[in-house]
Design an enzyme around this catalytic site. Structure first.
Site, short mmCIF file in Angstrom:
data_model
loop_
_atom_site.label_atom_id
_atom_site.label_comp_id
_atom_site.label_asym_id
_atom_site.label_seq_id
_atom_site.Cartn_x
_atom_site.Cartn_y
_atom_site.Cartn_z
N ARG A 229 -11.63 -14.65 6.25
CA ARG A 229 -11.49 -13.35 5.57
C ARG A 229 -11.61 -12.23 6.58
NH1 ARG A 229 -13.82 -10.50 0.47
NH2 ARG A 229 -12.76 -8.51 0.76
N ARG B 276 -6.45 -11.04 0.22
CA ARG B 276 -7.54 -11.74 0.89
C ARG B 276 -7.41 -13.24 0.68
NH1 ARG B 276 -11.45 -8.28 -2.54
NH2 ARG B 276 -9.87 -6.89 -1.81
N ASP C 187 -12.44 -14.30 -1.57
CA ASP C 187 -13.37 -13.25 -1.96
C ASP C 187 -14.43 -13.90 -2.83
OD1 ASP C 187 -14.40 -10.62 -2.30
OD2 ASP C 187 -13.36 -10.43 -4.21
N ASP D 87 -17.98 -12.90 -4.81
CA ASP D 87 -18.88 -11.82 -5.22
C ASP D 87 -20.03 -12.38 -6.04
OD1 ASP D 87 -17.42 -9.64 -4.15
OD2 ASP D 87 -16.12 -9.58 -5.90
#
Length: 163
Positions: free
Chosen positions: A81, A90, A93, A95
């Site tokens: 990344r 991307r 990712d 989160d």
């Protein structure tokens, strides 16, 4: 343990990136408790990029939120990344959506993730695995948040399977 992560990828072999992220999380002593289906979603932000594959995981870990974030950032780095543009494409990712009912607002980490209520591609898989989970700030379940969500981007369940 009520710790939820979202995964997304819209570059290269998207499923490989999602599955590699899961392998790396497991190698970093983050146990996958439950996983959602994989959803294909239209990109948020610049439209000249590929569609995303997204999923949500419930995980268990003895890590603090900041230690979990450090592991996630390292996994993203290992998988290639590069942060170029907000909402840009991307390869991976990851989160932290929720860390139990904790509310964290630091320069490095905000939990619950501040955009959950505005993202169908997060709420749809959250409703699949934890419809009852209550947002600690908004005091609404995931089902209620999805019903109120104004996001109209396509979010389709796929036949892809996570590890």
């Amino acid at each position: 343990m009520e710790i939820y992560l979202s995964l997304g990828s819209n570059m290269g072999d998207r499923m490989v990136y999602l599955n590699e992220a899961i392998k790396e999380l497991a190698a970093a002593d983050v146990t996958i408790v439950e996983e959602s289906s994989v959803y294909e979603t239209a990109p948020l932000g610049p439209q000249d990029q590929g569609w995303y594959l997204n999923a949500v995981l419930e995980v268990a870990t003895s890590d603090s939120p900041s230690d979990l974030l450090a592991k996630i950032l390292e996994i993203e780095r290992l998988l290639g990344r590069i942060r170029k543009q907000r909402w840009g494409e991307r390869c991976i990712d990851i989160d932290i959506l929720y860390y139990q009912q904790k509310i964290i607002d630091s320069q490095a980490l905000v939990v619950p993730h501040p955009e959950i209520a505005n993202r169908k591609f997060v709420l749809t898989p959250m409703v699949e695995i934890a419809p009852w989970f209550t947002h600690p700030v908004r005091k609404r379940t995931q089902t209620e948040l999805l019903a109120m969500c104004s996001d109209h981007l396509d979010c389709r369940r796929t036949e892809y399977q996570l590890l």
